[in-house]
Design a protein around this motif. Sequence first.
Motif, short mmCIF file in Angstrom:
data_model
loop_
_atom_site.label_atom_id
_atom_site.label_comp_id
_atom_site.label_asym_id
_atom_site.label_seq_id
_atom_site.Cartn_x
_atom_site.Cartn_y
_atom_site.Cartn_z
N LEU A 5 0.83 -1.20 0.00
CA LEU A 5 0.00 0.00 0.00
C LEU A 5 0.87 1.25 0.00
CD1 LEU A 5 -2.66 -1.23 2.53
CD2 LEU A 5 -3.14 -0.52 0.20
N GLY A 6 1.81 1.31 -0.92
CA GLY A 6 2.66 2.47 -1.00
C GLY A 6 3.73 2.50 0.07
N THR A 7 4.32 3.69 0.23
CA THR A 7 5.36 3.87 1.23
C THR A 7 5.06 5.10 2.06
OG1 THR A 7 6.72 5.13 -0.32
CG2 THR A 7 7.14 2.78 -0.18
N GLU A 127 -4.68 4.26 3.47
CA GLU A 127 -5.26 3.42 2.41
C GLU A 127 -5.86 4.29 1.31
OE1 GLU A 127 -8.46 -0.27 2.05
OE2 GLU A 127 -8.13 0.74 3.96
N ALA A 130 -3.00 5.90 -0.74
CA ALA A 130 -2.34 4.95 -1.63
C ALA A 130 -3.22 4.64 -2.85
CB ALA A 130 -2.02 3.67 -0.87
N ALA A 134 -2.17 5.37 -6.78
CA ALA A 134 -1.90 4.17 -7.57
C ALA A 134 -2.10 4.45 -9.06
CB ALA A 134 -2.80 3.03 -7.13
N VAL A 173 2.81 10.25 1.89
CA VAL A 173 2.58 8.93 1.31
C VAL A 173 2.94 8.95 -0.17
CG1 VAL A 173 0.86 7.12 0.89
CG2 VAL A 173 0.71 8.53 2.96
N ALA A 175 3.27 6.31 -3.81
CA ALA A 175 2.92 5.01 -4.37
C ALA A 175 4.13 4.07 -4.33
CB ALA A 175 2.42 5.17 -5.80
#
Length: 317
Positions: A5-7, A127, A130, A134, A173, A175
């Motif tokens: 879920l990304g970084t 969430e 992300a 995306a 955040v 992706a």
Amino acid sequence: MTGRLGTLERIESALPDRTVVVEAMGKTLGLSRAKLSLFRKVHGLQTLRLDPGLSLVDLVLSAARGVVTGLADPLRVRYVIHARAIHQVAPAGTDIAREVRDALGLGHAEAFAVTQQNCASGLGAIEVAAALLAGGDPADRALVLTGEKPFCPQVQLVPNTAIMGEAAAACLVAAEGTGHPVLSLVSRTLGEYADLISLPAEEAARFGKAYAPTLADVIRQAVAEAGLSLGDIDLIIPHNVNLMSWRQTIAELDIPADRVFLDNIARYSHCFTSDVFVNYTTLRDDGRLAEGRHYLMAGVGAGATFSAAVLTYRGAR
């Protein structure tokens, strides 16, 4: 939502300077000496941070500036998301997310709030961020903000459970990137307890019995979906609801108590959506997070949403 879920990058937190002892809350919240003793001796609360003179915007900005200052290209921040537990945090017509965005010089970004998962909304916002990022430009970022003020007794006191303090946090955040990869994020909502604060006594008792087993099960599921075992998790980074609830959850998980970071409950109490990020920055700044090791953030929101996210630490950021 599961999988990577990304970084998470540039996580920072902030708390008001003003410290209040739990006994000082008795008159404001109508708590007897016995109730105050419950919060101190059973729930582990000693002090919390409160500053009536500090505005909500300034509280959130104090954390957000630590993330945004020094960004190579602030124009890559596409979203500013204010995650909050209280549905109404400001007078009608006031948009805290937009005010903070504009004060940061990010007027190009889309700003909005998420709140329906209450105190678990901070993890929920990761969430959301992300998902928005995306498939887009890998250089794009989302800024997740937390922070709110308990402006009246009705939102400051969760009877027999928590006294709410003040804190804020900010998390960038991506992706993809060099931050901490999120390996899984699991949420479960027990909708039968949607009106948690005013449940009849029998239903409240049922929720109390379901709380620790449900949270433990969500934690196990998040660990499994990350492809790990509980033994691979160096430390659980929790929300600060109270010591008793976490001791029950620790017993359900059958893990040593020192695998859950509980020190900040006594210092700060429960700070709505900010707890896991405040606890992360405390551990990071104390040098207690190790490169390449796995950690789990966990939180519960009234209503009742249980959330857990597993991440791999990639060094101080």
